[in-house]
Design a protein around this motif. Structure first.
Motif, PDB file in Angstrom:
ATOM      1  N   ILE A   1      16.472  -6.699  -6.325  1.00  0.00           N
ATOM      2  CA  ILE A   1      15.092  -6.297  -6.618  1.00  0.00           C
ATOM      3  C   ILE A   1      14.380  -7.446  -7.326  1.00  0.00           C
ATOM      4  CG2 ILE A   1      13.600  -4.682  -7.851  1.00  0.00           C
ATOM      5  CD1 ILE A   1      15.823  -2.601  -7.628  1.00  0.00           C
ATOM      6  N   GLU A   2      13.284  -7.887  -6.755  1.00  0.00           N
ATOM      7  CA  GLU A   2      12.451  -8.909  -7.377  1.00  0.00           C
ATOM      8  C   GLU A   2      11.175  -8.253  -7.899  1.00  0.00           C
ATOM      9  OE1 GLU A   2      10.004 -13.052  -6.376  1.00  0.00           O
ATOM     10  OE2 GLU A   2      10.987 -11.930  -4.756  1.00  0.00           O
ATOM     11  N   VAL A   3      10.964  -8.332  -9.208  1.00  0.00           N
ATOM     12  CA  VAL A   3       9.733  -7.802  -9.795  1.00  0.00           C
ATOM     13  C   VAL A   3       8.660  -8.888  -9.742  1.00  0.00           C
ATOM     14  CG1 VAL A   3       8.639  -6.901 -11.892  1.00  0.00           C
ATOM     15  CG2 VAL A   3      10.975  -6.192 -11.290  1.00  0.00           C
ATOM     16  N   VAL A   4       7.512  -8.533  -9.214  1.00  0.00           N
ATOM     17  CA  VAL A   4       6.395  -9.467  -9.059  1.00  0.00           C
ATOM     18  C   VAL A   4       5.147  -8.845  -9.670  1.00  0.00           C
ATOM     19  CG1 VAL A   4       4.905 -10.661  -7.398  1.00  0.00           C
ATOM     20  CG2 VAL A   4       7.360 -10.452  -6.947  1.00  0.00           C
ATOM     21  N   VAL A   5       4.489  -9.572 -10.556  1.00  0.00           N
ATOM     22  CA  VAL A   5       3.243  -9.081 -11.137  1.00  0.00           C
ATOM     23  C   VAL A   5       2.115  -9.310 -10.138  1.00  0.00           C
ATOM     24  CG1 VAL A   5       1.568  -9.312 -13.013  1.00  0.00           C
ATOM     25  CG2 VAL A   5       4.021  -9.494 -13.497  1.00  0.00           C
ATOM     26  N   HIS A   6       1.444  -8.233  -9.802  1.00  0.00           N
ATOM     27  CA  HIS A   6       0.341  -8.258  -8.822  1.00  0.00           C
ATOM     28  C   HIS A   6      -0.837  -7.538  -9.475  1.00  0.00           C
ATOM     29  CE1 HIS A   6      -2.045  -7.626  -5.303  1.00  0.00           C
ATOM     30  NE2 HIS A   6      -1.728  -6.345  -5.184  1.00  0.00           N
ATOM     31  N   THR A   7      -1.737  -8.316 -10.034  1.00  0.00           N
ATOM     32  CA  THR A   7      -2.750  -7.756 -10.941  1.00  0.00           C
ATOM     33  C   THR A   7      -3.771  -6.860 -10.258  1.00  0.00           C
ATOM     34  OG1 THR A   7      -3.996  -9.817 -10.705  1.00  0.00           O
ATOM     35  CG2 THR A   7      -2.545  -9.634 -12.622  1.00  0.00           C
ATOM     36  N   GLU A   8      -3.958  -7.004  -8.971  1.00  0.00           N
ATOM     37  CA  GLU A   8      -4.967  -6.185  -8.288  1.00  0.00           C
ATOM     38  C   GLU A   8      -4.470  -4.776  -7.942  1.00  0.00           C
ATOM     39  OE1 GLU A   8      -5.782 -10.471  -7.701  1.00  0.00           O
ATOM     40  OE2 GLU A   8      -4.033  -9.217  -7.224  1.00  0.00           O
ATOM     41  N   SER A   9      -3.155  -4.557  -7.941  1.00  0.00           N
ATOM     42  CA  SER A   9      -2.560  -3.247  -7.599  1.00  0.00           C
ATOM     43  C   SER A   9      -3.016  -2.754  -6.227  1.00  0.00           C
ATOM     44  CB  SER A   9      -2.892  -2.208  -8.678  1.00  0.00           C
ATOM     45  OG  SER A   9      -2.322  -2.551  -9.913  1.00  0.00           O
ATOM     46  N   ILE A  10      -3.024  -3.642  -5.262  1.00  0.00           N
ATOM     47  CA  ILE A  10      -3.385  -3.292  -3.882  1.00  0.00           C
ATOM     48  C   ILE A  10      -2.143  -3.226  -3.004  1.00  0.00           C
ATOM     49  CG2 ILE A  10      -4.643  -4.056  -1.823  1.00  0.00           C
ATOM     50  CD1 ILE A  10      -6.435  -2.954  -4.058  1.00  0.00           C
ATOM     51  N   LEU A  11      -1.259  -4.231  -3.141  1.00  0.00           N
ATOM     52  CA  LEU A  11       0.031  -4.216  -2.456  1.00  0.00           C
ATOM     53  C   LEU A  11       1.010  -3.489  -3.383  1.00  0.00           C
ATOM     54  CD1 LEU A  11       1.632  -7.148  -0.517  1.00  0.00           C
ATOM     55  CD2 LEU A  11       3.016  -5.669  -1.952  1.00  0.00           C
ATOM     56  N   HIS A  12       1.410  -2.299  -2.977  1.00  0.00           N
ATOM     57  CA  HIS A  12       2.125  -1.421  -3.913  1.00  0.00           C
ATOM     58  C   HIS A  12       3.608  -1.737  -4.039  1.00  0.00           C
ATOM     59  CE1 HIS A  12      -1.544   0.615  -4.534  1.00  0.00           C
ATOM     60  NE2 HIS A  12      -1.638   1.034  -3.288  1.00  0.00           N
ATOM     61  N   SER A  13       4.180  -2.336  -3.052  1.00  0.00           N
ATOM     62  CA  SER A  13       5.530  -2.921  -3.067  1.00  0.00           C
ATOM     63  C   SER A  13       5.870  -3.317  -1.638  1.00  0.00           C
ATOM     64  CB  SER A  13       6.594  -1.972  -3.632  1.00  0.00           C
ATOM     65  OG  SER A  13       6.608  -2.032  -5.055  1.00  0.00           O
ATOM     66  N   ALA A  14       6.985  -4.023  -1.482  1.00  0.00           N
ATOM     67  CA  ALA A  14       7.346  -4.538  -0.157  1.00  0.00           C
ATOM     68  C   ALA A  14       8.857  -4.652  -0.047  1.00  0.00           C
ATOM     69  CB  ALA A  14       6.692  -5.905   0.076  1.00  0.00           C
ATOM     70  N   VAL A  15       9.325  -4.882   1.179  1.00  0.00           N
ATOM     71  CA  VAL A  15      10.742  -5.158   1.407  1.00  0.00           C
ATOM     72  C   VAL A  15      10.856  -6.424   2.248  1.00  0.00           C
ATOM     73  CG1 VAL A  15      11.443  -2.747   1.240  1.00  0.00           C
ATOM     74  CG2 VAL A  15      10.857  -3.690   3.483  1.00  0.00           C
ATOM     75  N   GLU A  16      11.839  -7.258   1.933  1.00  0.00           N
ATOM     76  CA  GLU A  16      12.168  -8.401   2.775  1.00  0.00           C
ATOM     77  C   GLU A  16      13.418  -8.063   3.559  1.00  0.00           C
ATOM     78  OE1 GLU A  16      13.735 -13.012   2.536  1.00  0.00           O
ATOM     79  OE2 GLU A  16      12.657 -12.189   0.801  1.00  0.00           O
ATOM     80  N   LEU A  17      13.387  -8.275   4.863  1.00  0.00           N
ATOM     81  CA  LEU A  17      14.511  -7.954   5.725  1.00  0.00           C
ATOM     82  C   LEU A  17      15.339  -9.199   6.012  1.00  0.00           C
ATOM     83  CD1 LEU A  17      12.696  -5.494   8.162  1.00  0.00           C
ATOM     84  CD2 LEU A  17      13.803  -5.031   5.951  1.00  0.00           C
ATOM     85  N   THR A  18      16.476  -9.014   6.623  1.00  0.00           N
ATOM     86  CA  THR A  18      17.425 -10.108   6.818  1.00  0.00           C
ATOM     87  C   THR A  18      16.847 -11.255   7.643  1.00  0.00           C
ATOM     88  OG1 THR A  18      18.331  -8.789   8.645  1.00  0.00           O
ATOM     89  CG2 THR A  18      19.530  -8.736   6.566  1.00  0.00           C
ATOM     90  N   ASP A  19      15.896 -10.960   8.525  1.00  0.00           N
ATOM     91  CA  ASP A  19      15.325 -12.014   9.365  1.00  0.00           C
ATOM     92  C   ASP A  19      14.138 -12.713   8.708  1.00  0.00           C
ATOM     93  OD1 ASP A  19      13.451 -10.024   9.513  1.00  0.00           O
ATOM     94  OD2 ASP A  19      13.347  -9.944  11.702  1.00  0.00           O
ATOM     95  N   GLY A  20      13.880 -12.404   7.434  1.00  0.00           N
ATOM     96  CA  GLY A  20      12.790 -13.051   6.710  1.00  0.00           C
ATOM     97  C   GLY A  20      11.468 -12.317   6.786  1.00  0.00           C
TER      98      GLY A  20
END
Length: 378
Positions: free
Chosen positions: A232-251
């Motif tokens: 799990i990578e925590v990323v500060v995103h100040t606009e709160s528009i992208l609520h979270s994401a996943v990275e898959l094995t193929d990038g």
């Protein structure tokens, strides 16, 4: 038509959940709340539930008199809330009681084979392994309501097991993003409650300011999606528009975006796997840009503290959560400073003694002991 039980109906999530129920025409069969009987009475008169439960017994007596002209049965105390959580005809239980107080009602709903829409992260933070085992035994689905976990849940739809590389868990940064410890020394509760993006209750807003909320969400995500904190990578995103994401094995990175409106995540949990008409729509050109930063874990030490508690396992997540609930209460009441929250949370966790084969009773005792430790050392 969905038949809904709402635990925590007078809180921020509860009020927004009833907005979703109103728009979609859901039948609300039972409600549970704390002490706000004025609002609860209004909810009873609008939604006409079969049952309404109030934790506070004196408040329950007062409410019973106020709604005696309705058919709603008023219950009181913890047992009353547990009864409300188990109403037979309910299809789905939305668990939105703040804090560890939501644990036993959520477990009761699971044992009664109700689908769980989970807004109470402390249920999984404090007793994740027990809760997951109970859900599996009763063939119960747990659908996340937190905007971040809803985003991860949505982003993983259609992804096969083994394809997840990492979870990208976003954080707004709260009202104190960019400040250092020196600047935080004299911050007041009033300043900490000024969240730039989200309309949340006081406790969660303070947790956002300390990044404790993000630490608790890391633990919750570990349980929901069967990963370790290293994934799990925590990323500060100040606009709160992208609520979270996943990275898959193929990038490939798959993300869920939307306006910072909790009703979107609430509605998705209640209507899943269907989708209904939006409450609000995202205009990317109006947003203009999206920003992403690494969290400052030296200044905001509650985030790594939660990860440490999860890695230690056992009763430690319950201890750090209980300590935090008490330290936030003291901060809101002007009894301690902002930086004391992290200090007391760490001290309480380090004071806790772990146990093997942890039970619900062990978790509740660890919670109680941590709260008492905070009170004595504040």
């Amino acid at each position: 038509m969905k038949k809904l039980t709402l635990l925590g109906s007078t809180g921020s999530i509860g009020r927004q959940s009833l907005s979703v129920a109103r728009q979609n025409g859901y039948e609300v069969l039972s409600l549970a709340a704390g002490k706000n009987i004025k609002l609860l009475e209004e909810q009873i008169r609008e939604f006409r539930p079969k049952v309404a439960a109030v934790f506070d017994e004196a408040a329950a007596k007062e409410l019973s008199l106020k709604v005696r002209d309705t058919s709603t049965k008023v219950l009181s105390g913890v047992d009353g809330v547990l009864e409300a959580a188990a109403v037979k005809e309910s299809d789905i239980v939305l668990s939105a009681i703040v804090g560890i107080a939501g644990l036993l009602p959520t477990l009761t709903a699971i044992e009664n084979k109700k689908t769980i829409a989970l807004a109470n992260k402390e249920t999984l933070v404090t007793a994740g392994e027990i809760v997951k085992k109970k859900a599996k035994e009763n063939n119960v689905s747990i659908i996340p309501v937190d905007s971040e976990h809803s985003a991860i849940f949505q982003s993983l739809n259609g992804t096969k097991k083994g394809q997840l590389k990492k979870i990208i868990l976003t954080a707004s940064g709260g009202p104190f993003f960019g400040k250092n410890k020196k600047e935080l020394e004299n911050m007041t509760a009033k300043e900490a409650l000024r969240h730039p993006n989200w309309d949340m209750g006081a406790k969660i807003t303070i947790d956002s300011a300390t990044l404790m909320n993000k630490g608790l969400e890391v633990i919750e995500a570990c349980h929901l999606f069967d990963v370790t904190p290293e994934k799990i990578e925590v990323v500060v995103h100040t606009e709160s528009i992208l609520h979270s994401a996943v990275e898959l094995t193929d990038g490939a990175v798959i993300a869920q975006m939307g306006t910072p409106d909790m009703r979107l995540a609430i509605q998705y949990a209640l209507t899943y796997p269907e989708r209904k008409e939006a409450f609000s729509r995202l205009d990317l050109t109006a947003v203009g840009k999206l920003s992403f930063y690494k969290p400052d874990t030296d200044t905001f030490g509650c985030l790594p503290l939660c990860i440490e508690a999860f890695n230690k396992g056992g009763i430690y997540p319950a201890a750090v959560n209980g300590a935090n609930e008490e330290s936030v209460r003291l901060f809101l009441n002007g009894k301690i400073g902002f930086l004391d929250i992290e200090r007391l949370n760490r001290m309480a966790m380090e004071n806790a003694e772990n146990k093997d084969n942890v039970t619900i009773d062990d978790i509740l005792l660890a919670d109680k002991a941590a709260r008492e430790f905070v009170r004595q050392n504040a």
